[in-house]
Design a protein around this motif. Structure first.
Motif, short mmCIF file in Angstrom:
data_model
loop_
_atom_site.label_atom_id
_atom_site.label_comp_id
_atom_site.label_asym_id
_atom_site.label_seq_id
_atom_site.Cartn_x
_atom_site.Cartn_y
_atom_site.Cartn_z
N VAL A 54 -24.54 -17.97 -3.61
CA VAL A 54 -25.91 -18.49 -2.65
C VAL A 54 -25.97 -19.94 -2.84
O VAL A 54 -26.16 -20.59 -3.89
N LEU A 55 -25.91 -20.61 -1.64
CA LEU A 55 -25.67 -22.00 -1.58
C LEU A 55 -26.69 -22.67 -0.72
O LEU A 55 -27.01 -23.83 -0.51
N LYS A 56 -27.87 -21.85 -0.05
CA LYS A 56 -28.68 -22.23 0.73
C LYS A 56 -29.84 -22.83 -0.01
O LYS A 56 -30.48 -22.10 -0.86
N PHE A 57 -30.54 -23.81 0.58
CA PHE A 57 -31.62 -24.47 -0.11
C PHE A 57 -32.67 -25.06 1.01
O PHE A 57 -32.20 -25.65 2.07
N PHE A 58 -33.88 -24.30 1.08
CA PHE A 58 -34.78 -24.52 2.17
C PHE A 58 -35.81 -25.86 1.85
O PHE A 58 -36.22 -26.00 0.62
N VAL A 59 -35.85 -26.89 2.86
CA VAL A 59 -36.55 -27.95 2.89
C VAL A 59 -37.70 -28.01 3.82
O VAL A 59 -37.23 -27.86 5.14
N SER A 60 -38.94 -28.22 3.54
CA SER A 60 -39.92 -28.14 4.23
C SER A 60 -39.78 -29.35 5.32
O SER A 60 -39.64 -30.41 4.87
N GLU A 61 -40.17 -29.23 6.36
CA GLU A 61 -39.98 -30.29 7.47
C GLU A 61 -41.35 -31.45 7.21
O GLU A 61 -41.07 -32.43 7.48
N GLN A 62 -42.00 -30.78 6.27
CA GLN A 62 -43.31 -31.86 5.75
C GLN A 62 -42.87 -32.88 4.94
O GLN A 62 -43.67 -33.58 4.19
N MET A 63 -41.73 -32.79 4.18
CA MET A 63 -41.25 -33.63 3.30
C MET A 63 -41.10 -35.07 3.57
O MET A 63 -41.03 -35.39 5.05
N LEU A 64 -41.35 -35.88 2.76
CA LEU A 64 -41.36 -37.29 3.10
C LEU A 64 -39.90 -37.59 3.73
O LEU A 64 -38.73 -37.09 3.25
N GLU A 105 -42.41 -20.35 9.10
CA GLU A 105 -41.48 -19.40 9.96
C GLU A 105 -40.13 -19.33 8.95
O GLU A 105 -39.38 -18.37 9.39
N PHE A 106 -40.37 -19.63 7.68
CA PHE A 106 -39.31 -19.30 6.68
C PHE A 106 -39.17 -17.67 6.54
O PHE A 106 -40.29 -17.12 6.28
N ASN A 107 -37.94 -17.13 6.27
CA ASN A 107 -37.86 -15.51 6.44
C ASN A 107 -37.54 -15.05 4.84
O ASN A 107 -37.35 -14.02 4.89
N PHE A 108 -37.49 -16.04 3.82
CA PHE A 108 -37.26 -15.86 2.58
C PHE A 108 -35.93 -14.81 2.26
O PHE A 108 -36.25 -13.91 1.37
N SER A 109 -34.94 -15.25 3.02
CA SER A 109 -33.82 -14.56 2.94
C SER A 109 -33.20 -14.52 1.55
O SER A 109 -33.49 -15.71 0.97
N LYS A 110 -32.51 -13.76 1.13
CA LYS A 110 -31.71 -13.71 -0.19
C LYS A 110 -30.42 -14.81 -0.32
O LYS A 110 -29.97 -14.96 -1.35
N SER A 111 -30.32 -15.45 0.88
CA SER A 111 -29.16 -16.39 1.18
C SER A 111 -29.64 -17.75 0.34
O SER A 111 -28.90 -18.57 0.42
N PHE A 112 -30.90 -17.77 0.15
CA PHE A 112 -31.46 -19.16 -0.41
C PHE A 112 -31.59 -18.87 -1.86
O PHE A 112 -32.13 -17.87 -2.44
N GLN A 142 -36.42 -14.22 -5.24
CA GLN A 142 -35.61 -14.71 -6.50
C GLN A 142 -35.21 -16.44 -6.06
O GLN A 142 -34.19 -16.85 -6.19
N ILE A 143 -36.26 -17.01 -5.15
CA ILE A 143 -36.13 -18.26 -4.71
C ILE A 143 -36.99 -19.01 -5.44
O ILE A 143 -38.31 -18.79 -5.38
#
Length: 489
Positions: free
Chosen positions: A166-176, A201-208, A236-237
């Motif tokens: 599992v290699l995906k990491f979600f970054v909010s577009e509101q980050m600096l 809009e994040f789907n909380f997929s198990k791939s993250f 488990q994110i």
């Protein structure tokens, strides 16, 4: 002695020292040493084309003349950088004091108890405000701290996540924006796949395996992130939060709403902007991740006489210990600036920090109300210090820069204004005059700050902080000076 020669004052070895050093290594001259160590085919064949050397005073006059060419505007850009007030007692006794600014890493705890206590104060400020169990003794800046958070969450993935790659990491577009840039760079060698998007809009997929949020967002919006964190944990994110340190005086601590890591900068705690740095970042996490935390941690122990003592307790990821097995390339901290930020909290204490934070917030709410009278709409439903104003950005920018003021212009139809500790009523009126000129309406001057609150009730801080004696004792200049001097010795 040529008193104009810079080298004589600032470069250690004298001619007599040169002779002794050359004799020790068995050569007759510097030229012979260079001949024997630097290949001839890479050496310059002519003298460097340099202007005649200046004296030290000539150079000081020269750089002072260059500095006067800078145009120093009032800054309300935000994005992680805010003007702040550096208390004179901290400036004189720490920033400008060689007893503090020349101090190196306190490896010898027996002669560094004072510096270790100052760093322990810093760590305590961070754990209290973030609501986390553990904090290190600072990192380089918020962006690299965020990248370290990503690396930590990657390292502590669940066994099944590692097995399934599992290699995906979600970054909010509101980050600096600068943080997103560093995350992109640091993700490449780790093989992490970034996905930048809207948290709604994040789907909380198990791939993250992880996610990172900005709190408040880059445009100032203060959103309740507890729901996101709860859903993420159910999948488990693990979640990191990049938080504005001053906002945490009024906003609930991220650790109390489920964050796994909290990072940010302490620049707002009395550290000058310095044209972008340096500033001390902070990194806080859970006890469970202490073996993966970057940098160093100051801990409390007992000496041979059973007395309280301080030492560098954990530095398990540093390269000088792990070498090629190190899981981070962070081997340093912003110790001087961390000490200053910690002393800022000692000097003001919890009551002083609440006063500063409330003043910043009330200045923002007052400005919002007055801008509304001029016909401008404020877009953030909740905020701490930053307004997002619907307006023609080009028109505002032209008039603002003419008046020596910098705002942040995220797009052609909005202007962000970040209020800070140094903002006065006179400053608010200057901002209003700019928007008055844009709107063509007469501005009603601000006489006093409103007692309004635009922090959502669900985000209001309910937990206490800085209850230790050290943060409730040294609130006069003389008291703090004596405390600093005691630690310095």
């Amino acid at each position: 002695m040529n008193t104009d020669a810079f080298a004589l004052r600032h470069i250690g070895p004298r001619k007599s020292d040169h002779a002794a050093m050359l004799n020790t290594i068995g050569v007759d001259s510097l030229e012979q040493l260079i001949d024997e160590t630097i290949p001839d085919n890479i050496r310059l064949k002519k003298e460097l084309d340099l202007d005649p050397a200046m004296s030290e005073q000539e150079y000081l006059d020269h750089i002072n003349a260059l500095s006067l060419k800078n145009k120093v505007f009032k800054s309300y850009i935000g994005l992680g950088y805010h003007p702040s007030n550096l208390p004179a007692v901290i400036q004189r006794n720490i920033l400008e004091n060689p007893g503090w600014y020349t101090a190196y890493t306190p490896y010898q705890a027996e002669i560094a108890q004072g510096r270790l206590e100052a760093l322990l104060n810093f760590q305590t400020v961070i754990t209290d405000l973030t609501g986390m169990e553990l904090a290190n003794a600072s990192l380089l800046d918020e962006s690299t701290a965020a990248a370290e958070a990503m690396a930590l969450l990657f390292a502590v993935r669940e066994r099944e996540q590692k097995k399934n790659d599992v290699l995906k990491f979600f970054v909010s577009e509101q980050m600096l924006p600068q943080t997103i840039s560093v995350l992109k760079t640091r993700a490449i060698p780790l093989g992490i796949e970034l996905e930048i998007g809207n948290t709604d809009e994040f789907n909380f997929s198990k791939s993250f395996f992880g996610a990172i949020l900005q709190y408040p967002g880059k445009h100032g919006e203060s959103k309740d992130v507890s729901g996101f964190i709860t859903k993420a944990n159910q999948s488990q994110i693990k979640v990191a939060v990049a938080a504005d340190i001053l906002s945490l005086v009024l906003l609930e601590a991220p650790g109390n709403i489920g964050a796994d890591v909290v990072v940010g900068t302490t620049q707002r705690f009395g550290i000058p902007m310095g044209y972008g740095g340096p500033h001390a970042a902070y990194f806080a996490t859970k006890e469970a991740y202490k073996r993966n935390i970057p940098g160093r941690i100051i801990g409390v122990t007992k000496d041979a006489n059973n007395n309280r003592a301080l030492r560098m307790a954990l530095q398990t990821r540093e390269q000088h210990i792990k070498r090629d097995r190190a899981t981070s390339n962070i081997c340093t901290a912003q110790v001087l600036l961390a000490v200053m930020a910690g002393m800022y909290a000692v000097y003001h204490g919890p009551a002083g920090l609440k006063y500063i934070a409330k003043k910043v917030h009330q200045s923002a709410t007052t400005l919002e109300r007055q801008l509304g009278k001029l016909g401008f709409e404020q877009l953030n439903s909740g905020y701490f210090d930053t307004l997002q104003i619907k307006a023609n950005a080009k028109s505002v920018q032209t008039i603002a820069e003419k008046n020596g003021v910098n705002f942040y212009y995220p797009n052609s139809n909005s202007v962000c204004i970040s209020i800070n500790e140094t903002t006065t009523i006179a400053d608010l009126n200057s901002i209003l005059e700019i928007f008055s000129e844009v709107s063509g309406k007469t501005n009603e001057k601000v006489r006093a700050l409103d007692n309004l609150n635009r922090i959502p009730e669900s985000l209001a801080r309910k937990s206490s902080f800085l209850e230790n004696e050290v943060f409730n004792t040294y609130h006069s200049e003389t008291e703090l000076m004596r405390y600093i001097k005691k630690l310095e010795r």
